[in-house]
Design a protein around this motif. Structure first.
Motif: not given
Length: 212
Positions: A111-117, A122-125, A129-133, A152-160
């Motif tokens: 939910n933190l990124c616009h659909e264009s991302v 992949p989404p790498v900046f 790689p983009l992190a996804v909570p 998606l080429g992203c990194t998952p983050l455990h946010a609780g």
């Protein structure tokens, strides 16, 4: 995986197309109750909820029986006029969704990124790689969503747990206001990890938790 997507808008298309490229079997449905139900029934491994926030509780409640036992991924943002949080002072959007379909296994994500991302491959900046909570209470459901994040080429983050989903939703409201309302480089508000006052051992533990 067999993934159903509730909705046919920009987010639904962006994520769905990327998961199809990764080899998943994806079906999206929208507008009619029959289309939504067909997508939900298809999603035996995961269902992405990608409809406008104003409709999410009614949509989920109407499909509660079909969604029972399924991984339900909530990417919605309860953001209203002047970028305010519509759920301020009450349960988070993800918690309201879980209450509408109590037998579903809800995970807040994407939910933190616009659909264009999500259309980037992949989404790498700057080489990162983009992190996804992710917020959720079911370990197996979180494992499914972590795989979809990595696809998606992203990194998952455990946010609780799901009780922390409101923090992620509030973060989205803040970022959207900064990006859209102020034209600010919101990414610059967070320093690199080595300047965040986190010890090396704590940082390593956090990385292990996020990648498990």
């Amino acid at each position: 995986m067999r993934i159903g997507i509730l909705g046919t808008g920009a987010m639904a298309r962006a994520l769905g197309e990327q998961w199809e490229r990764a080899g998943h079997d994806v079906v999206a449905g929208g507008r009619t109750r029959g289309g939504l139900r067909a997508a939900a029934e298809h999603g035996t491994d995961a269902v992405l909820l990608a409809v406008p926030y104003a409709a999410v509780v009614d949509v989920v409640a109407g499909l509660a029986g079909t969604l029972a036992g399924r991984v339900l991924i909530d990417c919605t943002n309860p953001v209203g006029p002047d970028f305010g949080l519509l759920t301020a002072g009450g349960p988070a959007a993800a918690e309201r969704i879980a209450a509408a379909a109590p037998a579903a296994r809800v995970v807040k994500a994407f939910n933190l990124c616009h659909e264009s991302v999500w259309r980037l491959t992949p989404p790498v900046f700057a080489g990162r790689p983009l992190a996804v909570p992710l917020c959720g209470d079911d370990a197996d459901a979180l494992a499914v969503v972590r795989r979809l994040v990595r696809d998606l080429g992203c990194t998952p983050l455990h946010a609780g747990g799901l009780d922390r989903a409101g923090l992620v939703e509030a973060t989205a409201a803040l970022l959207i206001r900064l990006w859209v309302g102020e034209g600010a480089d919101a990414q610059a508000i967070a320093p690199p990890l080595e300047f965040a006052g986190v010890s090396g051992s704590a940082a390593r533990a956090g990385r292990r938790s996020g990648s498990s």
